[in-house]
Each structure stands twice: as structure tokens, then as C-alpha cells.
Design a protein around this motif. Structure first.
Motif, PDB file in Angstrom:
ATOM      1  N   ALA A  59       2.309  -2.532  -0.656  1.00 47.44           N
ATOM      2  CA  ALA A  59       2.002  -1.330  -1.166  1.00 47.44           C
ATOM      3  C   ALA A  59       0.872  -0.330  -0.310  1.00 47.44           C
ATOM      4  O   ALA A  59       1.460   0.946   0.105  1.00 47.44           O
ATOM      5  N   GLU A  60       0.016  -1.151   0.218  1.00 48.97           N
ATOM      6  CA  GLU A  60      -1.044  -0.491   1.153  1.00 48.97           C
ATOM      7  C   GLU A  60      -0.193  -0.084   2.332  1.00 48.97           C
ATOM      8  O   GLU A  60      -0.229   0.896   3.024  1.00 48.97           O
ATOM      9  N   PHE A  61       0.642  -0.980   3.038  1.00 52.91           N
ATOM     10  CA  PHE A  61       1.356  -0.942   4.334  1.00 52.91           C
ATOM     11  C   PHE A  61       2.347   0.482   4.122  1.00 52.91           C
ATOM     12  O   PHE A  61       2.253   1.315   4.940  1.00 52.91           O
ATOM     13  N   PHE A  62       3.058   0.575   3.007  1.00 58.43           N
ATOM     14  CA  PHE A  62       3.775   1.858   2.581  1.00 58.43           C
ATOM     15  C   PHE A  62       2.905   3.184   2.535  1.00 58.43           C
ATOM     16  O   PHE A  62       3.392   4.025   3.343  1.00 58.43           O
ATOM     17  N   LYS A  63       1.774   2.937   2.133  1.00 59.47           N
ATOM     18  CA  LYS A  63       0.887   4.232   2.077  1.00 59.47           C
ATOM     19  C   LYS A  63       0.183   4.367   3.242  1.00 59.47           C
ATOM     20  O   LYS A  63       0.347   5.520   3.731  1.00 59.47           O
ATOM     21  N   ARG A  64       0.136   3.489   4.155  1.00 57.26           N
ATOM     22  CA  ARG A  64      -0.329   3.741   5.724  1.00 57.26           C
ATOM     23  C   ARG A  64       0.558   4.377   6.424  1.00 57.26           C
ATOM     24  O   ARG A  64       0.308   5.190   7.483  1.00 57.26           O
ATOM     25  N   THR A  65       1.688   3.835   6.223  1.00 52.82           N
ATOM     26  CA  THR A  65       2.924   4.342   7.152  1.00 52.82           C
ATOM     27  C   THR A  65       3.570   5.807   6.825  1.00 52.82           C
ATOM     28  O   THR A  65       4.404   6.167   7.317  1.00 52.82           O
ATOM     29  N   GLY A  66       3.115   6.007   5.546  1.00 53.19           N
ATOM     30  CA  GLY A  66       3.722   7.329   4.841  1.00 53.19           C
ATOM     31  C   GLY A  66       5.299   7.297   4.340  1.00 53.19           C
ATOM     32  O   GLY A  66       5.953   8.135   4.616  1.00 53.19           O
ATOM     33  N   VAL A  67       5.557   5.985   3.901  1.00 50.19           N
ATOM     34  CA  VAL A  67       6.911   6.074   3.431  1.00 50.19           C
ATOM     35  C   VAL A  67       7.247   6.566   2.594  1.00 50.19           C
ATOM     36  O   VAL A  67       6.542   7.002   1.630  1.00 50.19           O
ATOM     37  N   GLN A  68       8.317   7.528   2.390  1.00 49.12           N
ATOM     38  CA  GLN A  68       8.867   8.590   1.454  1.00 49.12           C
ATOM     39  C   GLN A  68       9.952   7.891   0.497  1.00 49.12           C
ATOM     40  O   GLN A  68      10.135   8.478  -0.326  1.00 49.12           O
ATOM     41  N   SER A  69      10.564   6.979   1.143  1.00 46.05           N
ATOM     42  CA  SER A  69      11.787   6.399   0.426  1.00 46.05           C
ATOM     43  C   SER A  69      12.093   5.037   0.695  1.00 46.05           C
ATOM     44  O   SER A  69      11.761   4.545   1.877  1.00 46.05           O
ATOM     45  N   VAL A  70      12.589   4.307  -0.037  1.00 44.80           N
ATOM     46  CA  VAL A  70      13.221   2.826   0.181  1.00 44.80           C
ATOM     47  C   VAL A  70      14.809   2.953   0.291  1.00 44.80           C
ATOM     48  O   VAL A  70      15.248   3.572  -0.605  1.00 44.80           O
ATOM     49  N   VAL A 161       8.596   3.011  13.276  1.00 49.37           N
ATOM     50  CA  VAL A 161       7.200   3.424  13.216  1.00 49.37           C
ATOM     51  C   VAL A 161       6.148   2.018  12.871  1.00 49.37           C
ATOM     52  O   VAL A 161       5.176   2.075  13.680  1.00 49.37           O
ATOM     53  N   ASP A 162       6.815   1.124  12.037  1.00 51.29           N
ATOM     54  CA  ASP A 162       6.101  -0.175  12.028  1.00 51.29           C
ATOM     55  C   ASP A 162       6.811  -0.971  11.431  1.00 51.29           C
ATOM     56  O   ASP A 162       7.867  -0.723  10.922  1.00 51.29           O
ATOM     57  N   ALA A 163       6.526  -2.360  11.170  1.00 51.89           N
ATOM     58  CA  ALA A 163       7.035  -3.456  10.415  1.00 51.89           C
ATOM     59  C   ALA A 163       6.231  -4.199   9.696  1.00 51.89           C
ATOM     60  O   ALA A 163       5.043  -4.746  10.126  1.00 51.89           O
ATOM     61  N   TYR A 164       6.807  -4.729   8.649  1.00 58.93           N
ATOM     62  CA  TYR A 164       5.934  -5.458   7.607  1.00 58.93           C
ATOM     63  C   TYR A 164       6.960  -6.750   7.765  1.00 58.93           C
ATOM     64  O   TYR A 164       7.826  -6.928   7.209  1.00 58.93           O
ATOM     65  N   ASP A 165       6.159  -7.858   8.504  1.00 56.51           N
ATOM     66  CA  ASP A 165       6.869  -9.098   8.628  1.00 56.51           C
ATOM     67  C   ASP A 165       6.009 -10.148   7.921  1.00 56.51           C
ATOM     68  O   ASP A 165       6.216 -11.657   8.173  1.00 56.51           O
ATOM     69  N   GLN A 166       5.411  -9.977   6.773  1.00 53.17           N
ATOM     70  CA  GLN A 166       4.753 -11.085   5.968  1.00 53.17           C
ATOM     71  C   GLN A 166       5.701 -11.394   4.811  1.00 53.17           C
ATOM     72  O   GLN A 166       6.542 -10.797   4.451  1.00 53.17           O
ATOM     73  N   GLU A 167       5.672 -12.573   4.167  1.00 48.17           N
ATOM     74  CA  GLU A 167       6.465 -13.117   3.375  1.00 48.17           C
ATOM     75  C   GLU A 167       6.376 -12.098   2.155  1.00 48.17           C
ATOM     76  O   GLU A 167       5.675 -11.700   1.566  1.00 48.17           O
ATOM     77  N   ILE A 168       7.769 -11.821   1.737  1.00 43.43           N
ATOM     78  CA  ILE A 168       7.741 -10.937   0.417  1.00 43.43           C
ATOM     79  C   ILE A 168       9.198 -11.033  -0.207  1.00 43.43           C
ATOM     80  O   ILE A 168      10.206 -11.359   0.445  1.00 43.43           O
ATOM     81  N   ASP A 169       8.954 -11.044  -1.480  1.00 41.22           N
ATOM     82  CA  ASP A 169      10.443 -11.277  -2.280  1.00 41.22           C
ATOM     83  C   ASP A 169      11.056  -9.903  -2.289  1.00 41.22           C
ATOM     84  O   ASP A 169      10.543  -8.944  -2.385  1.00 41.22           O
ATOM     85  N   ASP A 170      12.564  -9.816  -2.072  1.00 42.35           N
ATOM     86  CA  ASP A 170      13.276  -8.657  -1.973  1.00 42.35           C
ATOM     87  C   ASP A 170      13.152  -7.726  -3.293  1.00 42.35           C
ATOM     88  O   ASP A 170      12.914  -6.377  -3.159  1.00 42.35           O
ATOM     89  N   GLU A 174      10.766  -2.428  -4.173  1.00 44.29           N
ATOM     90  CA  GLU A 174      10.547  -1.001  -4.900  1.00 44.29           C
ATOM     91  C   GLU A 174       9.404  -0.991  -5.878  1.00 44.29           C
ATOM     92  O   GLU A 174       8.952  -0.072  -5.845  1.00 44.29           O
ATOM     93  N   PRO A 175       8.854  -2.010  -6.658  1.00 45.91           N
ATOM     94  CA  PRO A 175       7.701  -1.807  -7.156  1.00 45.91           C
ATOM     95  C   PRO A 175       6.552  -1.595  -6.186  1.00 45.91           C
ATOM     96  O   PRO A 175       5.611  -0.761  -6.720  1.00 45.91           O
ATOM     97  N   ALA A 176       6.478  -2.238  -4.932  1.00 43.26           N
ATOM     98  CA  ALA A 176       5.390  -1.990  -4.184  1.00 43.26           C
ATOM     99  C   ALA A 176       5.521  -0.573  -3.704  1.00 43.26           C
ATOM    100  O   ALA A 176       4.420   0.129  -3.232  1.00 43.26           O
TER     101      ALA A 176
END
Length: 182
Positions: A59-70, A161-170, A174-176
Motif C-alpha cells: 500500500a505504501e509502494f502504491f502511494k509513493r508511486t502514485g498508482v491510480q488503478s490496478v 515507473v517502478d516494480a514491487y518484487d517482494q513476496e505478495i499474494d495476488d 486490490e486491498p492494498a
């Protein structure tokens, strides 16, 4: 006496104290109080807190990168113009670099990567081998690119823009994203 038993239940289908009528899934333990003859869902909030804690870095990564949609990778590759000009997050697998700053990403399947798209502006040292990640990019629509086979194709294109490559469940993506919008 109170007995505990594990549950996974849709709260609208069951009556639990104040949770009746909600359409969220409840994960945790249901307690049965023999004295009152009622079931209580005691750890729903704990499960929600655990999910938020687990999703917080994304969620912090999304906020930092300015994600507008998944974007679902199938939707993105079928019609990128829906997302044109937006910063989107998409679950994908790095396939390979096709030029000094362009890379192919796709979705893994039993036949290999499918639903491929190209990201431009990718740093040459950012990715090594195939890796599942969440890519953030600004959607450019479609672009003409030469594939490793030498074939020139019109394919969905994102500006990296960037990539999040840490372990995350699919199912946490959306909740993040929703948490990042708060």
C-alpha cells in the motif's frame, strides 16, 4: 463453557452479533457460548488487522508511486486504451529485456508467458531472471516493437515507473490499493 472452532464464512449468510448484513468475508474463529446459546465471531477484527499489516508495504509502494488503478493483465493487454495516460499497477512476470531500455512482461501459464506487454524506460540492471512482481507504469496505449524472434508487433506499452518484487499474494493487491487511497 465456550468452545472455539475455525471458520471461514460470509457474514451476510450468518448472524453474528453486530456483523449481520455485512457482505465481507470473515476469517477467524467462531465461539459458541453454551450459556447464551449464541455464536460470536471474536477475531474478525484481528484478521482484518493482520491483512492490513501484511498489505502495508505494498500500500505504501502504491502511494509513493502514485498508482491510480490496478489493472488485470488480461484486460490491459486486450485493450490498453482504457487505461491510457494512467499510472497502473499490474501483476506480471518479467520475461526478458528486448532492448537497452525495453522489457517484455507477461503472465505465466503452462505454455510459458502469455498476455505480454512491453515496458519502456526500464533500467538495464533492474531485472535478472524471470520473477513475478507488481509493475507500476503509465499506460501509453499500443506501440510497435521488435520481438526477440525479429517479428515486429503492435503490443500494449507502459512507461516503467517502478516494480514491487517482494513476496505478495495476488489477492492482497486490490486491498492494498484500496488502503493506499485512504
Amino acid at each position: 463453557p465456550i468452545r472455539d472452532k475455525p471458520i471461514v464464512a460470509r457474514s451476510s449468510a450468518l448472524q453474528f452479533g453486530g456483523l449481520s448484513g455485512h457482505s465481507e468475508w470473515a476469517y477467524g474463529r467462531m465461539r459458541y457460548d453454551q450459556a447464551s446459546g449464541q455464536y460470536h465471531l471474536g477475531s474478525y477484527q484481528n484478521a482484518e488487522d493482520q491483512r492490513r499489516k501484511r498489505c502495508a508495504p505494498l500500500a505504501e509502494f502504491f502511494k509513493r508511486t502514485g498508482v491510480q488503478s490496478v489493472a488485470d493483465i488480461k484486460d490491459l493487454t486486450a485493450n490498453p486504451f482504457v487505461y491510457e495516460g494512467k499510472k497502473v499497477a499490474v501483476r506480471a512476470t518479467f520475461v526478458e529485456m528486448i532492448s537497452r531500455n525495453e522489457a517484455i512482461f507477461g503472465r505465466e501459464s503452462f505454455i510459458g508467458p502469455v498476455d505480454n506487454f512491453v515496458a519502456t524506460g526500464v533500467p538495464t540492471t533492474r531485472f535478472g531472471g524471470a520473477k513475478k512482481l507488481v509493475l507500476v507504469g503509465r499506460v501509453n496505449g499500443k506501440g510497435k516493437h521488435t520481438m526477440p524472434s525479429g517479428q515486429s508487433v503492435l503490443i500494449a506499452e507502459l512507461a516503467f515507473v517502478d516494480a514491487y518484487d517482494q513476496e505478495i499474494d495476488d489477492e492482497d493487491i486490490e486491498p492494498a490499493f484500496k488502503d493506499s487511497q485512504r
